[in-house]
Design a protein around this motif. Structure first.
Motif, PDB file in Angstrom:
ATOM      1  N   LEU A 202       0.869  -1.179   0.000  1.00  0.00           N
ATOM      2  CA  LEU A 202       0.000   0.000   0.000  1.00  0.00           C
ATOM      3  C   LEU A 202       0.902   1.224   0.000  1.00  0.00           C
ATOM      4  O   LEU A 202       1.951   1.211   0.651  1.00  0.00           O
ATOM      5  CB  LEU A 202      -0.879   0.019   1.254  1.00  0.00           C
ATOM      6  CG  LEU A 202      -1.810  -1.174   1.457  1.00  0.00           C
ATOM      7  CD1 LEU A 202      -1.182  -2.191   2.410  1.00  0.00           C
ATOM      8  CD2 LEU A 202      -3.145  -0.714   2.023  1.00  0.00           C
TER       9      LEU A 202
ATOM     10  N   SER B   8       3.612   0.799   2.907  1.00  0.00           N
ATOM     11  CA  SER B   8       3.241  -0.169   3.947  1.00  0.00           C
ATOM     12  C   SER B   8       3.190  -1.549   3.287  1.00  0.00           C
ATOM     13  O   SER B   8       2.619  -1.690   2.200  1.00  0.00           O
ATOM     14  CB  SER B   8       1.873   0.192   4.525  1.00  0.00           C
ATOM     15  OG  SER B   8       1.386  -0.853   5.351  1.00  0.00           O
TER      16      SER B   8
ATOM     17  N   HIS C 106       2.190  -5.662   3.867  1.00  0.00           N
ATOM     18  CA  HIS C 106       1.581  -6.733   4.657  1.00  0.00           C
ATOM     19  C   HIS C 106       1.831  -8.082   3.985  1.00  0.00           C
ATOM     20  O   HIS C 106       2.101  -8.136   2.777  1.00  0.00           O
ATOM     21  CB  HIS C 106       0.053  -6.524   4.746  1.00  0.00           C
ATOM     22  CG  HIS C 106      -0.361  -5.479   5.734  1.00  0.00           C
ATOM     23  ND1 HIS C 106      -0.404  -5.711   7.082  1.00  0.00           N
ATOM     24  CD2 HIS C 106      -0.759  -4.190   5.554  1.00  0.00           C
ATOM     25  CE1 HIS C 106      -0.817  -4.608   7.696  1.00  0.00           C
ATOM     26  NE2 HIS C 106      -1.025  -3.660   6.797  1.00  0.00           N
TER      27      HIS C 106
ATOM     28  N   LEU D 125      -7.049  -4.851   4.037  1.00  0.00           N
ATOM     29  CA  LEU D 125      -7.629  -4.283   5.266  1.00  0.00           C
ATOM     30  C   LEU D 125      -7.090  -4.993   6.491  1.00  0.00           C
ATOM     31  O   LEU D 125      -7.815  -5.670   7.224  1.00  0.00           O
ATOM     32  CB  LEU D 125      -9.161  -4.375   5.199  1.00  0.00           C
ATOM     33  CG  LEU D 125      -9.823  -3.588   4.064  1.00  0.00           C
ATOM     34  CD1 LEU D 125     -11.346  -3.697   4.154  1.00  0.00           C
ATOM     35  CD2 LEU D 125      -9.397  -2.115   4.083  1.00  0.00           C
ATOM     36  N   GLN D 126      -5.796  -4.834   6.736  1.00  0.00           N
ATOM     37  CA  GLN D 126      -5.171  -5.465   7.912  1.00  0.00           C
ATOM     38  C   GLN D 126      -4.711  -4.391   8.895  1.00  0.00           C
ATOM     39  O   GLN D 126      -4.297  -3.316   8.483  1.00  0.00           O
ATOM     40  CB  GLN D 126      -3.967  -6.323   7.482  1.00  0.00           C
ATOM     41  CG  GLN D 126      -4.325  -7.493   6.572  1.00  0.00           C
ATOM     42  CD  GLN D 126      -3.117  -8.400   6.344  1.00  0.00           C
ATOM     43  OE1 GLN D 126      -2.537  -8.944   7.302  1.00  0.00           O
ATOM     44  NE2 GLN D 126      -2.729  -8.555   5.097  1.00  0.00           N
TER      45      GLN D 126
ATOM     46  N   GLY E 206      -2.398  -2.296  11.587  1.00  0.00           N
ATOM     47  CA  GLY E 206      -1.008  -1.883  11.464  1.00  0.00           C
ATOM     48  C   GLY E 206      -0.017  -2.802  12.139  1.00  0.00           C
ATOM     49  O   GLY E 206       1.116  -2.952  11.679  1.00  0.00           O
TER      50      GLY E 206
ATOM     51  N   GLN F 111       1.762  -5.278   9.905  1.00  0.00           N
ATOM     52  CA  GLN F 111       2.687  -4.879   8.826  1.00  0.00           C
ATOM     53  C   GLN F 111       4.006  -5.627   8.985  1.00  0.00           C
ATOM     54  O   GLN F 111       4.503  -5.759  10.113  1.00  0.00           O
ATOM     55  CB  GLN F 111       2.958  -3.368   8.895  1.00  0.00           C
ATOM     56  CG  GLN F 111       1.775  -2.494   8.529  1.00  0.00           C
ATOM     57  CD  GLN F 111       2.069  -1.021   8.763  1.00  0.00           C
ATOM     58  OE1 GLN F 111       2.292  -0.258   7.820  1.00  0.00           O
ATOM     59  NE2 GLN F 111       2.083  -0.628  10.011  1.00  0.00           N
TER      60      GLN F 111
ATOM     61  N   LEU G 238      -4.431   3.452   6.319  1.00  0.00           N
ATOM     62  CA  LEU G 238      -3.684   2.322   5.770  1.00  0.00           C
ATOM     63  C   LEU G 238      -2.331   2.691   5.175  1.00  0.00           C
ATOM     64  O   LEU G 238      -1.363   1.941   5.305  1.00  0.00           O
ATOM     65  CB  LEU G 238      -4.534   1.593   4.713  1.00  0.00           C
ATOM     66  CG  LEU G 238      -5.652   0.727   5.280  1.00  0.00           C
ATOM     67  CD1 LEU G 238      -6.530   0.181   4.163  1.00  0.00           C
ATOM     68  CD2 LEU G 238      -5.073  -0.437   6.085  1.00  0.00           C
ATOM     69  N   TYR G 239      -2.252   3.846   4.500  1.00  0.00           N
ATOM     70  CA  TYR G 239      -0.999   4.170   3.808  1.00  0.00           C
ATOM     71  C   TYR G 239      -0.372   5.471   4.285  1.00  0.00           C
ATOM     72  O   TYR G 239       0.546   5.999   3.663  1.00  0.00           O
ATOM     73  CB  TYR G 239      -1.204   4.219   2.290  1.00  0.00           C
ATOM     74  CG  TYR G 239      -2.463   4.916   1.839  1.00  0.00           C
ATOM     75  CD1 TYR G 239      -2.542   6.307   1.820  1.00  0.00           C
ATOM     76  CD2 TYR G 239      -3.594   4.207   1.457  1.00  0.00           C
ATOM     77  CE1 TYR G 239      -3.690   6.952   1.422  1.00  0.00           C
ATOM     78  CE2 TYR G 239      -4.746   4.847   1.057  1.00  0.00           C
ATOM     79  CZ  TYR G 239      -4.804   6.223   1.046  1.00  0.00           C
ATOM     80  OH  TYR G 239      -5.961   6.869   0.645  1.00  0.00           O
TER      81      TYR G 239
ATOM     82  N   PRO H  28      -8.924  -1.852  10.213  1.00  0.00           N
ATOM     83  CA  PRO H  28      -9.452  -1.011   9.132  1.00  0.00           C
ATOM     84  C   PRO H  28     -10.817  -1.496   8.659  1.00  0.00           C
ATOM     85  O   PRO H  28     -11.091  -2.696   8.668  1.00  0.00           O
ATOM     86  CB  PRO H  28      -8.426  -1.163   8.010  1.00  0.00           C
ATOM     87  CG  PRO H  28      -7.255  -1.862   8.600  1.00  0.00           C
ATOM     88  CD  PRO H  28      -7.744  -2.614   9.785  1.00  0.00           C
TER      89      PRO H  28
ATOM     90  N   LEU I  77     -10.707   1.177   2.559  1.00  0.00           N
ATOM     91  CA  LEU I  77      -9.379   1.416   1.985  1.00  0.00           C
ATOM     92  C   LEU I  77      -8.863   2.819   2.278  1.00  0.00           C
ATOM     93  O   LEU I  77      -7.710   2.993   2.632  1.00  0.00           O
ATOM     94  CB  LEU I  77      -9.448   1.182   0.463  1.00  0.00           C
ATOM     95  CG  LEU I  77      -8.146   1.320  -0.325  1.00  0.00           C
ATOM     96  CD1 LEU I  77      -7.078   0.393   0.237  1.00  0.00           C
ATOM     97  CD2 LEU I  77      -8.407   0.999  -1.802  1.00  0.00           C
TER      98      LEU I  77
END
Ligand code: P6P
Length: 342
Positions: A114, A135, A137, A152-153, A155, A158, A279-280, A308, A311
């Motif tokens: 991301l 980022s 994952h 959608l994970q 943080g 990561q 997310l990013y 999350p 997005l």
């Protein structure tokens, strides 16, 4: 010859990989490709005022913001540097409404990237530092070419985070969960050289607070009291904080990492979830700051723990030294907002 040995980012990545005998090298390849994309974007950012690349394309991105040609360039460079390596199952970018599939002609892999291709780009015309945020994952879905759950994970899952700061020099700062390390681009040899090994945010460090005070009329009571406290109006601080705000997240976070203090983009009455993207932007920065001994919160929760839901989800952001985040909690957290029983 005095001083540290010269370590390029490629050498650093290899040495990190060697700590994990079972490593396949896929992760290292992704980090190499990120460093390549950073060099390509840096070269273009450095000549932004010279080429015809400056100025608006006349289009707007998914958030209704004017897209400058450098935004598109940076987005495309990262996509084309990363789409064929065979290590990603999908990507997501600030510049794209939907998740980005790996082109069908390329193999997919076990990671997700991301990115915010050029954060702070509205500052480009004024020659103010801008940045790129990454980022990474691990893929968790069973879908061969990935699915939205891979993106959608939270943080804390990561496997890596990085930013590139196109400032007075170009720096790449990254973590794979074993500390935060900074590399400075030597344009004469085209290499990122280790310049800030094992970065540690000073705590309390220089007492600097960083926030857009132009939003003060929309702040909560707790936020107002927090900033008044940092300014010394309540008389608690023997040395009130100084104010510094670039308005470019990567520049403001990088200064906070090096000097200490706190960076804030809070929720307010106009933006109940703040402005910055989870997310990013917030999650990768939270990993980098946490790995450097700092903390990142939305005022209640650790940013790395937030699950999350979408997005481009926004989140309030407070990040900085341990001491500064404790101060935030005193004024902003739910407990601080409930009536104080004396
Ligand atoms: P404001 C840049 O547009 C950005 O996304 C971040 O880089 C920066 O921290 C923030 O927005 C600045 O927002 O409302 O203060 O201009």
């Amino acid at each position: 010859m005095t001083g540290r040995s010269v370590v390029t980012i490629e050498r650093h990545i290899i040495e990190e990989e060697r700590r994990f005998p079972q490593a396949t090298g896929a992760f290292s390849d992704i980090l190499y490709d990120i460093a390549l994309a950073a060099k390509l974007i840096s070269a273009q950012v450095r000549r932004a005022g010279l080429g015809d690349i400056l100025g608006q394309t006349g289009t707007t991105n998914v958030h209704g913001e004017q897209v400058k040609k450098l935004d598109e360039f940076a987005h495309d460079v990262i996509f084309r540097a990363m789409d064929h390596g065979g290590h990603l199952c999908m990507m997501a970018s600030e510049e794209e409404e939907e998740i980005i599939q790996i082109p069908p002609q390329f193999e997919t892999g076990n990671y997700v990237l991301l990115y915010d291709p050029l954060d702070g780009s509205s500052n480009i015309d004024a020659n103010i530092p801008v940045g790129t945020i990454f980022s990474i994952h691990r893929k968790i879905s069973s879908a061969e070419r990935g699915s939205v759950e891979d993106v959608l994970q939270p943080g804390f899952k990561q496997v890596a985070a990085a930013y590139v700061l196109y400032g007075s020099s170009t720096m790449l700062v990254y973590t794979t969960g074993r500390g935060t390390h900074g590399f400075t681009l030597d344009p004469s040899i085209g290499e990122f050289v280790l310049s800030h090994p094992q970065m540690r945010i000073p705590s309390p460090g220089k007492t600097i607070y960083s926030i857009n005070e132009g939003n003060a009329r929309h702040w909560s009571e707790g936020q107002r009291r927090l900033v008044e406290h940092l300014r010394g109006f309540d008389g608690e601080l023997s040395e009130p904080y100084s104010a510094r705000y670039v308005g470019s997240m990567v520049a403001d976070v990088h200064r906070t990492l090096l000097y200490g203090g706190i960076f804030m983009y809070p929720a307010d009455s106009l933006n109940p979830s703040g402005k910055l993207r989870l997310l990013y932007e917030a999650a990768p920065m939270a990993m980098l700051v946490t790995q450097a001994g700092g903390r990142a919160t939305d005022g209640e929760r650790d940013i790395l723990d937030i699950e999350p839901e979408s997005l481009h989800q926004r989140v309030p952001v407070y990040l900085g030294s341990d001491a500064s985040i404790e101060t935030v909690r005193r004024f902003v957290s739910e407990g601080a907002r409930s009536p104080v029983t004396r």
